[in-house]
Design an enzyme around this catalytic site. Structure first.
Site, PDB file in Angstrom:
ATOM      1  N   LEU A 106       9.656 -11.676   7.501  1.00  0.00           N
ATOM      2  CA  LEU A 106       8.635 -10.660   7.303  1.00  0.00           C
ATOM      3  C   LEU A 106       8.676  -9.821   8.320  1.00  0.00           C
ATOM      4  O   LEU A 106       8.851 -10.147   9.421  1.00  0.00           O
ATOM      5  CB  LEU A 106       7.192 -11.471   6.961  1.00  0.00           C
ATOM      6  CG  LEU A 106       6.991 -12.202   6.005  1.00  0.00           C
ATOM      7  CD1 LEU A 106       5.397 -12.819   6.018  1.00  0.00           C
ATOM      8  CD2 LEU A 106       7.001 -11.513   4.719  1.00  0.00           C
ATOM      9  N   ASP A 107       8.373  -8.407   8.060  1.00  0.00           N
ATOM     10  CA  ASP A 107       8.200  -7.326   9.117  1.00  0.00           C
ATOM     11  C   ASP A 107       7.378  -7.745  10.210  1.00  0.00           C
ATOM     12  O   ASP A 107       6.210  -8.397   9.917  1.00  0.00           O
ATOM     13  CB  ASP A 107       8.074  -6.082   8.433  1.00  0.00           C
ATOM     14  CG  ASP A 107       9.184  -5.615   7.425  1.00  0.00           C
ATOM     15  OD1 ASP A 107      10.226  -6.266   7.736  1.00  0.00           O
ATOM     16  OD2 ASP A 107       8.827  -4.973   6.696  1.00  0.00           O
ATOM     17  N   LYS A 108       7.473  -7.249  11.269  1.00  0.00           N
ATOM     18  CA  LYS A 108       6.566  -7.405  12.523  1.00  0.00           C
ATOM     19  C   LYS A 108       5.059  -7.061  11.994  1.00  0.00           C
ATOM     20  O   LYS A 108       4.094  -7.644  12.380  1.00  0.00           O
ATOM     21  CB  LYS A 108       7.138  -6.559  13.629  1.00  0.00           C
ATOM     22  CG  LYS A 108       6.149  -6.932  15.057  1.00  0.00           C
ATOM     23  CD  LYS A 108       6.760  -6.208  16.158  1.00  0.00           C
ATOM     24  CE  LYS A 108       5.690  -6.269  17.310  1.00  0.00           C
ATOM     25  NZ  LYS A 108       6.415  -5.440  18.481  1.00  0.00           N
ATOM     26  N   THR A 110       3.647  -7.087   9.133  1.00  0.00           N
ATOM     27  CA  THR A 110       3.368  -7.907   7.696  1.00  0.00           C
ATOM     28  C   THR A 110       3.013  -9.308   7.990  1.00  0.00           C
ATOM     29  O   THR A 110       3.490  -9.852   8.742  1.00  0.00           O
ATOM     30  CB  THR A 110       4.597  -7.892   6.645  1.00  0.00           C
ATOM     31  OG1 THR A 110       5.098  -6.604   6.564  1.00  0.00           O
ATOM     32  CG2 THR A 110       4.365  -8.520   5.611  1.00  0.00           C
ATOM     33  N   HIS A 196      12.508  -3.887   4.390  1.00  0.00           N
ATOM     34  CA  HIS A 196      11.447  -3.176   3.891  1.00  0.00           C
ATOM     35  C   HIS A 196      11.145  -2.898   2.511  1.00  0.00           C
ATOM     36  O   HIS A 196      10.761  -1.781   2.167  1.00  0.00           O
ATOM     37  CB  HIS A 196      11.720  -2.013   4.831  1.00  0.00           C
ATOM     38  CG  HIS A 196      11.598  -2.157   6.351  1.00  0.00           C
ATOM     39  ND1 HIS A 196      10.716  -2.942   6.709  1.00  0.00           N
ATOM     40  CD2 HIS A 196      12.128  -1.442   7.332  1.00  0.00           C
ATOM     41  CE1 HIS A 196      10.820  -2.823   8.133  1.00  0.00           C
ATOM     42  NE2 HIS A 196      11.563  -1.880   8.495  1.00  0.00           N
TER      43      HIS A 196
END
Length: 247
Positions: A106-108, A110, A196
């Site tokens: 998961l993105d930083k 998110t 993303h």
């Protein structure tokens, strides 16, 4: 399943210390197997049938762990990082010695559901593009998300690099009103995991994601009682559902 393994490896894998530390424990008679003191830290043992105690504590052997984490913002989905705190840093030592890793990322910025395990086979199956494991996200989006956006997502949208996404299912929970500063609230289920991807899908229809949280992965649902940064082991039922979903 392998029936036997070295005693020092088993104890190291279950957090009782390094192999050299375990040798010291053997010398002082701290390790007992089937009611007999151990004399050789390298002896072969059966972790499933032998009763092993260390300083009177019975050793519970497990080969794999499966941890559900509600990933907070500001933490990276990696096993180590020189700049940022990682999801592994959130775990207690009793889990770290299993050397788990995040299944996917998961993105930083998110939040939400992230599975941590040391079971490489399960992780591979969950991440395999051929499996098309559905992942559902809750998002807050600047702009008025419409049914037309849902139709485009259902057909697949072209991202900024030219890639056309697989069909995705959009559910509008709250319509946004940009002039009133009200964001749209949605759930989006995608069948792949491009970089993303959710953010780029909304960019493709002229909107911007301002908050993103993963709430499910296949049959696994984020435990609503877990606050960001909290975690728990999967239940046996959850684990079986995951395995069945992966065939």
């Amino acid at each position: 399943m392998k029936q036997t393994m070295r005693l020092d490896k088993l104890l190291a894998n279950t957090g009782y210390g390094s192999r050299s530390e375990i040798k010291v424990m053997v010398k002082r008679g701290a390790i007992i197997i089937n009611d007999r003191p151990v004399k050789d830290s390298g002896m072969q043992v059966n972790p499933w049938t032998d009763v092993i105690t260390v300083d009177g504590e019975t050793v519970r052997y497990r080969e794999f762990i499966y941890v559900m984490l509600n990933k907070p913002q500001g933490v990276v989905s990696a096993t180590e990082d020189t700049r940022d705190r990682t999801v592994i840093d959130l775990l207690d030592d009793e889990y770290k010695h299993f050397q788990p890793f995040p299944v996917g990322r998961l993105d930083k910025d998110t939040e939400g559901l992230l599975l941590l395990t040391n079971d490489g086979k399960l992780a591979h199956n969950l991440l395999s593009p051929r499996k098309h494991i559905p992942k559902t996200y809750f998002a807050e989006v600047e702009g008025a998300v419409t049914e037309e956006d849902g139709k485009q997502f259902q057909q697949g949208v072209q991202l900024d690099d030219g890639y056309v996404t697989m069909p995705a299912q959009l559910t509008i929970l709250q319509s946004g009103h940009p002039d009133q500063g009200i964001v749209s609230k949605i759930e989006l289920t995608i069948m792949e995991g491009k970089f993303h991807q959710v953010k780029r899908m909304f960019q493709a229809v002229g909107k911007r994601v301002v908050f993103l949280k993963r709430i499910s992965m296949g049959p696994l649902l984020l435990d609503e009682h877990l606050l960001p940064g909290e975690y728990r082991e999967l239940t046996e039922a959850e684990l079986q559902e995951l395995r069945q979903a992966n065939g």
